[in-house]
Design a protein around this motif. Structure first.
Motif, PDB file in Angstrom:
ATOM      1  N   ASN A   1       0.831  -1.215   0.000  1.00 33.78           N
ATOM      2  CA  ASN A   1       0.000   0.000   0.000  1.00 33.78           C
ATOM      3  C   ASN A   1       0.859   1.256   0.000  1.00 33.78           C
ATOM      4  OD1 ASN A   1       0.874  -0.624   2.619  1.00 33.78           O
ATOM      5  ND2 ASN A   1      -0.782   0.568   3.559  1.00 33.78           N
TER       6      ASN A   1
ATOM      7  N   ARG B   1       2.226   4.819  -0.260  1.00 33.22           N
ATOM      8  CA  ARG B   1       1.475   6.057  -0.083  1.00 33.22           C
ATOM      9  C   ARG B   1       1.795   7.116  -1.125  1.00 33.22           C
ATOM     10  NH1 ARG B   1      -2.427   4.179   3.266  1.00 33.22           N
ATOM     11  NH2 ARG B   1      -1.786   4.007   5.449  1.00 33.22           N
TER      12      ARG B   1
ATOM     13  N   LYS C   1       4.210   9.220  -0.743  1.00 36.19           N
ATOM     14  CA  LYS C   1       4.664  10.363   0.039  1.00 36.19           C
ATOM     15  C   LYS C   1       5.988  10.030   0.705  1.00 36.19           C
ATOM     16  CE  LYS C   1       0.895  12.864  -0.546  1.00 36.19           C
ATOM     17  NZ  LYS C   1       0.919  14.141  -1.303  1.00 36.19           N
TER      18      LYS C   1
ATOM     19  N   LYS D   1       3.912   1.343   6.734  1.00 30.62           N
ATOM     20  CA  LYS D   1       2.655   1.941   6.290  1.00 30.62           C
ATOM     21  C   LYS D   1       2.670   2.312   4.807  1.00 30.62           C
ATOM     22  CE  LYS D   1       0.885   3.989  10.598  1.00 30.62           C
ATOM     23  NZ  LYS D   1      -0.549   3.698  10.391  1.00 30.62           N
TER      24      LYS D   1
ATOM     25  N   TYR E   1       5.028   4.623   3.418  1.00 30.75           N
ATOM     26  CA  TYR E   1       5.692   5.900   3.164  1.00 30.75           C
ATOM     27  C   TYR E   1       7.169   5.655   2.851  1.00 30.75           C
ATOM     28  CZ  TYR E   1       1.657   8.051   5.511  1.00 30.75           C
ATOM     29  OH  TYR E   1       0.393   8.446   5.877  1.00 30.75           O
TER      30      TYR E   1
ATOM     31  N   ASP F   1      -0.499   9.766   9.116  1.00 28.08           N
ATOM     32  CA  ASP F   1      -1.680   9.272   8.396  1.00 28.08           C
ATOM     33  C   ASP F   1      -2.813  10.299   8.419  1.00 28.08           C
ATOM     34  OD1 ASP F   1      -0.806   6.824   7.433  1.00 28.08           O
ATOM     35  OD2 ASP F   1      -1.709   5.646   9.058  1.00 28.08           O
TER      36      ASP F   1
ATOM     37  N   PHE G   1      -4.928   9.457   5.251  1.00 26.47           N
ATOM     38  CA  PHE G   1      -4.964   8.001   5.061  1.00 26.47           C
ATOM     39  C   PHE G   1      -5.601   7.316   6.260  1.00 26.47           C
ATOM     40  CE2 PHE G   1      -1.204   9.149   2.429  1.00 26.47           C
ATOM     41  CZ  PHE G   1      -1.729   8.782   1.205  1.00 26.47           C
TER      42      PHE G   1
END
Length: 409
Positions: free
Chosen positions: A191, A193, A195, A268, A270, A404, A409
């Protein structure tokens, strides 16, 4: 066109797995350079197909050395612009010789979109010019056509590796200590991001307190007091930081938290730009900020306050001073700085971290004064605060939750 690459100066690419006895880096890749260091990458199928042939970690034998120095193939002359092109935005090795037996000749790892000058073609290999030096790259991973923009990084102009201060970047000329480099980590989580988070472990620059830099890019005086008094026009390039009640230097604790937070953010999805992971990096506050401006989507500086009351966490908000808020780049970004701070405090609250007062304190900081991306100094407590591994892990969870929240997110 801006070039997209990060130099790999030493011994090669180490494919990391979670198998016993090997380094466990299955969720991200790190490319780190320097004398005696080994670069690392995930052993993803894409990299394995492209350039990461079977790794040989043993010392090079005479036969391997001979192959590294093998005679070059004949090249047909060329004079054209080519671009690194890979599937899904991977990276490709650049070598000092036409040999893939081992990785001792790897000099750089280039990401999709890197623009190169090709001077020769010989079947499997393309001869290129990289930073004024002749080098070689597999022809299968360069093209005269620009790659699909969707394959390019959405957040930073680097795809793994060291990120140094570019003197052409806005405000770079105000830095006095900038021989060090940050390190960019690319998440391999499913997943992703899109970013990049700059994690700045506060302090940790030897000699930084004896060098002065301007507080504001326009040379105006500070509007609040702190480590540097209000009215001053220059401040320590990097202050030494405080010492916890148990004798632990702040710079060691900020680095420890930064390393944990890096893992949380990578998991996460990133990407993470680490300003400092060890005890020292030769980057002053201006250099750290300018690197973050150009290679990340937000900048989080980790600190503990110098008080002794275990008062809790808070962020340094932008002073409500008209002249300060009308000074660029503060004028264009102060609201997003405060919004990032509020999100981080909210994330810390969600995991039960003690918060000081309203969660913010107005402070005129060098970091804020030079930032062009959402940027905040967050104080995670003070000299009396617990900084055990369990506490740092909880703080990292809260900060990651705040990131997040900030990005939705």
């Amino acid at each position: 066109m801006r070039r997209w690459y990060a130099p790999l100066l030493m011994s090669g690419i180490l494919l990391c797995t979670s198998a016993a006895g090997l380094w466990g880096c299955g969720s991200y890749e790190k490319v780190e350079t320097g004398s005696g260091q080994r670069a690392e990458e995930t052993a993803a199928p894409l990299e394995a197909e492209q350039e990461a042939e079977t790794l040989q970690e043993a010392e090079s034998s005479p036969k391997e050395t001979e192959m590294t120095q093998a005679k070059l193939p004949e090249f047909e002359p060329a004079d054209e612009t080519v671009y690194v092109t890979t599937e899904e935005g991977g990276t490709v090795n650049v070598r000092s010789s036409c040999n893939k037996r081992n990785n001792s000749n790897v000099v750089a790892s280039l990401t999709t979109g890197t623009e190169l000058k090709r001077t020769g073609i010989s079947g499997e290999w393309s001869r290129i010019v990289l930073d004024g030096e002749v080098a070689y790259i597999a022809s299968a991973y360069v093209s005269t056509e620009k790659p699909d923009p969707s394959l390019l990084s959405n957040s930073a102009s680097f795809a793994g590796g060291e990120v140094s201060l570019d003197p052409s970047w806005q405000y770079a000329e105000f830095s006095k200590i900038n021989s060090g480099a940050a390190v960019l980590y690319r998440s391999q989580a499913e997943n992703r991001r899109g970013k990049t988070i700059c994690v700045n472990a506060g302090h940790g620059t030897q000699g930084g307190s004896s060098v002065k830099t301007l507080c504001h890019p326009d040379g105006s005086p500070k509007v609040t007091s702190g480590t540097t008094s209000a009215g001053a026009t220059s401040a320590a390039a990097v202050s030494g930081g405080m010492t916890f009640a148990d004798g632990t230097p702040e710079y060691k604790v900020t680095a420890a938290l930064a390393r944990i937070l890096k893992e949380r953010l990578l998991a996460k999805g990133y990407d993470v730009l680490m300003i400092r992971e060890g005890d020292d990096v030769q980057l002053d506050n201006v250099a750290r900020t300018v690197i973050a401006n150009n290679a990340s989507d937000c900048h989080i500086a980790l600190h503990w306050d110098s008080t002794e009351s275990n008062k809790g966490a808070f962020y340094m908000s932008v002073p409500s001073n008209e002249s300060y808020r009308n000074m660029e780049p503060v004028k264009s970004h102060w609201q997003e700085h405060n919004a990032l701070g509020e999100s981080l405090i909210s994330g810390l609250k969600s995991v039960g971290v003690k918060i000081f007062s309203s969660g913010s304190m107005e402070m005129d900081l060098t970091q804020t004064s030079f930032s062009t991306v959402p940027s905040i100094d967050i104080e995670l407590g003070d000299k009396a605060s617990d900084h055990s591994d369990g506490t740092l892990s909880n703080l990292a969870d809260g900060l990651a939750a705040g990131v997040d929240q900030f990005f939705g997110f």
